[in-house]
Design an enzyme around this catalytic site. Sequence first.
Site, mmCIF file in Angstrom:
data_model
loop_
_atom_site.group_PDB
_atom_site.id
_atom_site.type_symbol
_atom_site.label_atom_id
_atom_site.label_comp_id
_atom_site.label_asym_id
_atom_site.label_seq_id
_atom_site.Cartn_x
_atom_site.Cartn_y
_atom_site.Cartn_z
ATOM 1 N N LYS A 1 47.558 42.641 48.230
ATOM 2 C CA LYS A 1 47.038 43.033 49.538
ATOM 3 C C LYS A 1 47.334 41.959 50.580
ATOM 4 O O LYS A 1 47.688 42.265 51.721
ATOM 5 C CB LYS A 1 45.528 43.270 49.446
ATOM 6 C CG LYS A 1 44.914 43.846 50.706
ATOM 7 C CD LYS A 1 43.409 44.066 50.554
ATOM 8 C CE LYS A 1 43.090 45.165 49.574
ATOM 9 N NZ LYS A 1 41.627 45.470 49.539
ATOM 10 N N ASP B 1 38.089 47.245 53.890
ATOM 11 C CA ASP B 1 37.343 47.926 52.842
ATOM 12 C C ASP B 1 37.884 49.341 52.792
ATOM 13 O O ASP B 1 38.090 49.968 53.836
ATOM 14 C CB ASP B 1 35.845 47.927 53.133
ATOM 15 C CG ASP B 1 35.036 48.293 51.894
ATOM 16 O OD1 ASP B 1 35.250 47.666 50.848
ATOM 17 O OD2 ASP B 1 34.195 49.210 51.972
#
Length: 202
Positions: free
Chosen positions: A17, A73
């Site tokens: 990520k 998120d």
Amino acid sequence: MKAIGPKLVIATHNAGKLAEIQELLQPFEIECVGAAELGLPEPEEIGNNFIDNAELKAREAADLSGLPALADDSGISVDALHGLPGIFSARWAEDEDGNRDFGRAMERVWREVEAAGEEAGHDAHFVCALSVAWPDNGQAESFEGRVYGTLVWPPRGDRGFGYDPMFVPTGHERTFAEFDPVEKHAISHRADAFKKLIAALG
């Protein structure tokens, strides 16, 4: 939007990520450093929605590092399950020891969708919330991206991660796990959120 450079903490311990976010921010010549590299802890996600959790992670990283911080998120929301697993997407994959098995999580989702009945349908969407926080005043700005689609069974494809093998985006016939990564990034929920963030950066 307030400037976030020249150095930005990416509030994640996920190397993949981090690399993806670094690539997306490369045109802005912002130096990105991961939370793990700075020894920052992973905060407990106690928010009521994706933006709450993203802001919580960004604010904590900004406060502890003294630098602007970016957090995300994300998860999958299933219509037949009234939005679940939603913010609990990762937790649905965890066992008693905290190990994650998304194969088991996908089985649980499909089992509960089937139990909801045919009339409940198989519609679902992925959500990604991105939040940028600054250390001086606790200010945070957030952006939410979505991609809509349908759940399929059995899972297909060996690319991607999480619930990708059971999600077919609207207008396509392949699951996200059957997409080339570059192709997926062009239409994903994270790409949608980043477009909004980049537009705010000007």
